[in-house]
Design an enzyme around this catalytic site. Structure first.
Site, PDB file in Angstrom:
ATOM      1  N   HIS A  86       0.826  -1.210   0.000  1.00 34.21           N
ATOM      2  CA  HIS A  86       0.000   0.000   0.000  1.00 34.21           C
ATOM      3  C   HIS A  86       0.859   1.258   0.000  1.00 34.21           C
ATOM      4  CE1 HIS A  86      -3.639   2.333   0.782  1.00 34.21           C
ATOM      5  NE2 HIS A  86      -2.846   3.097   1.518  1.00 34.21           N
ATOM      6  N   HIS A  92       2.883   6.129  -1.743  1.00 32.16           N
ATOM      7  CA  HIS A  92       3.497   7.287  -1.102  1.00 32.16           C
ATOM      8  C   HIS A  92       5.022   7.262  -1.204  1.00 32.16           C
ATOM      9  CE1 HIS A  92      -0.372   8.441   0.427  1.00 32.16           C
ATOM     10  NE2 HIS A  92      -0.545   7.225   0.901  1.00 32.16           N
ATOM     11  N   LYS A 119      -5.746   9.419  -8.580  1.00 28.28           N
ATOM     12  CA  LYS A 119      -5.499   9.665  -7.151  1.00 28.28           C
ATOM     13  C   LYS A 119      -5.578  11.180  -7.003  1.00 28.28           C
ATOM     14  CE  LYS A 119      -3.667   8.634  -2.932  1.00 28.28           C
ATOM     15  NZ  LYS A 119      -3.039   7.649  -2.133  1.00 28.28           N
TER      16      LYS A 119
END
Length: 196
Positions: free
Chosen positions: A42, A57, A108
């Site tokens: 993730h 990220h 996103k």
């Protein structure tokens, strides 16, 4: 990190530390279906669910996907503290990016990540904040202030972790206001009140 966590009583040895890292970051858990996600996937790789990007990220992953043509940068979101950290630390560029993008055609709308840091640094920082901190952790690295957000999943695993801009301090706000007042006064002196 291992020695610090041993001192804090969060792990007993290097072997249990390695197992702890494995369980936090790589042990699969259920996000939508059985064993379909992990903290590492993730945070550092990214996931696509229902045509939406989740996580991702890591600036290195963004860079890699952009080189492959899978990443469509759609713009950045202006930092709340633009330039403040750079001025304090003597570094010319920001260390956190907040952007909008499409990955593999999926949107996103907002995502933040460090820029120029190593995956080892990020993994250690996120692990420390997850184990010793709260959901939002104000962290200072040198003169650079940042909020590290950590969200749990399945009670004891990392659901996500990422950096966010720290709020402006009172001192920083005062400096900004003083700067704007000085600019306004200089314009009035130079152009007169009627032309403003």
């Amino acid at each position: 990190l291992c020695k610090y966590l041993i001192k804090k009583g969060l792990t007993k040895s290097q072997a249990t530390f390695k197992q702890l890292l494995h369980d936090l970051w790589f042990k699969l858990y259920r996000r939508e279906t059985w064993n379909d996600s992990s903290g590492f996937e993730h945070v550092f790789v990214g996931e696509i669910r229902d045509e939406k990007v989740m996580g991702m990220h890591s600036w290195l992953q963004i860079y890699s996907e952009e080189k492959k043509g899978e990443f469509d940068y759609m713009g950045f979101i202006k930092p709340k503290r633009r330039g403040t950290n750079a001025l304090l630390s003597g570094v010319e560029e920001e260390r956190i990016q907040t952007i909008q993008f499409k990955w593999k055609g999926c949107l996103k709308p907002i995502s933040s990540s460090f820029v120029g840091t190593s995956p080892e640094f990020e993994l250690a920082l996120y692990t420390l904040c997850f184990l010793c901190g709260e959901e939002e952790n104000l962290v200072e690295t040198g003169n650079y202030r940042v909020i590290i957000k950590c969200h749990r999943i399945a009670r004891d695993k990392i659901g996500t972790s990422y950096p966010d801009q720290a709020p402006v301090t009172t001192e920083e706000a005062a400096v900004k206001i003083q700067g704007r007042v000085r600019i306004s006064q200089a314009k009035k002196q130079r152009y007169g009140k009627k032309n403003l």
